[in-house]
Design a protein around this motif. Structure first.
Motif, PDB file in Angstrom:
ATOM      1  N   THR A 192       2.793   5.812   7.322  1.00 41.63           N
ATOM      2  CA  THR A 192       2.229   7.197   7.388  1.00 41.63           C
ATOM      3  C   THR A 192       1.214   7.139   8.573  1.00 41.63           C
ATOM      4  N   CYS A 247       1.501   5.011  -0.145  1.00 39.25           N
ATOM      5  CA  CYS A 247       0.362   6.027   0.317  1.00 39.25           C
ATOM      6  C   CYS A 247       0.755   7.429   0.145  1.00 39.25           C
ATOM      7  N   THR A 248       1.806   7.993   0.813  1.00 35.74           N
ATOM      8  CA  THR A 248       2.468   9.244   0.841  1.00 35.74           C
ATOM      9  C   THR A 248       3.573   9.466   0.244  1.00 35.74           C
ATOM     10  N   GLN A 262       0.812  -1.042   0.245  1.00 32.91           N
ATOM     11  CA  GLN A 262      -0.031   0.045  -0.011  1.00 32.91           C
ATOM     12  C   GLN A 262       0.828   1.372  -0.042  1.00 32.91           C
ATOM     13  N   CYS A 273       4.687   3.607   2.610  1.00 30.41           N
ATOM     14  CA  CYS A 273       3.535   2.805   2.918  1.00 30.41           C
ATOM     15  C   CYS A 273       2.719   3.407   3.824  1.00 30.41           C
ATOM     16  N   LYS A 274       1.398   2.901   4.017  1.00 32.54           N
ATOM     17  CA  LYS A 274       0.088   3.390   4.624  1.00 32.54           C
ATOM     18  C   LYS A 274       0.463   3.207   6.266  1.00 32.54           C
TER      19      LYS A 274
END
Length: 126
Positions: A92, A56-57, A54, A88-89
């Motif tokens: 974050t 993410c940012t 995942q 990754c999520k």
């Protein structure tokens, strides 16, 4: 001073180390506007935890890590960058994306050897 306290102090003066590599440290300076890049080998990895889950940012790196010949280089290994780097999520959520510049630099074997020798003989930093 207890031995455990001095060990913690030595690690804090060096900065955050990369996962499983005590001689690789993160830059940790104030991140600028430059976007971090990843090479083909590291593509899809989280910069902090090396997971592929995942993204993410978007990763921002400091101006010093993006200056001159370092521009467009991989944040993890220093190879030529082909894609943008992401946290990754999980990282974050844990706010590890706010720790500063995640560019990895090699501390060098001589400095790490000096650190462990200093620990072994109990020398304190002045």
């Amino acid at each position: 001073m207890k031995a455990g306290k001095s060990k913690t102090k030595d690690v804090l003066t060096l900065g955050t180390t990369a996962k499983h590599h005590p001689d690789l440290i993160f830059c940790c300076k104030q991140a600028g506007v430059a976007i971090g890049r990843l090479c083909e080998k590291c593509d899809g990895k989280c910069v902090i935890c090396d997971s592929y889950a995942q993204p993410c940012t978007l990763v921002c790196i400091c101006d010093e890590c993006n200056y001159g010949s370092y521009q467009g280089r991989c944040v993890i290994c220093g190879g030529p960058g082909v894609s943008d780097a992401y946290y990754c999520k999980e990282c974050t959520i844990q706010e590890k994306d706010r720790d500063g510049c995640p560019k990895i630099g090699n501390l060098g074997s001589s400095k790490t050897g000096l650190l462990y020798e200093r620990k072994k003989y109990g020398f304190k930093k002045r």
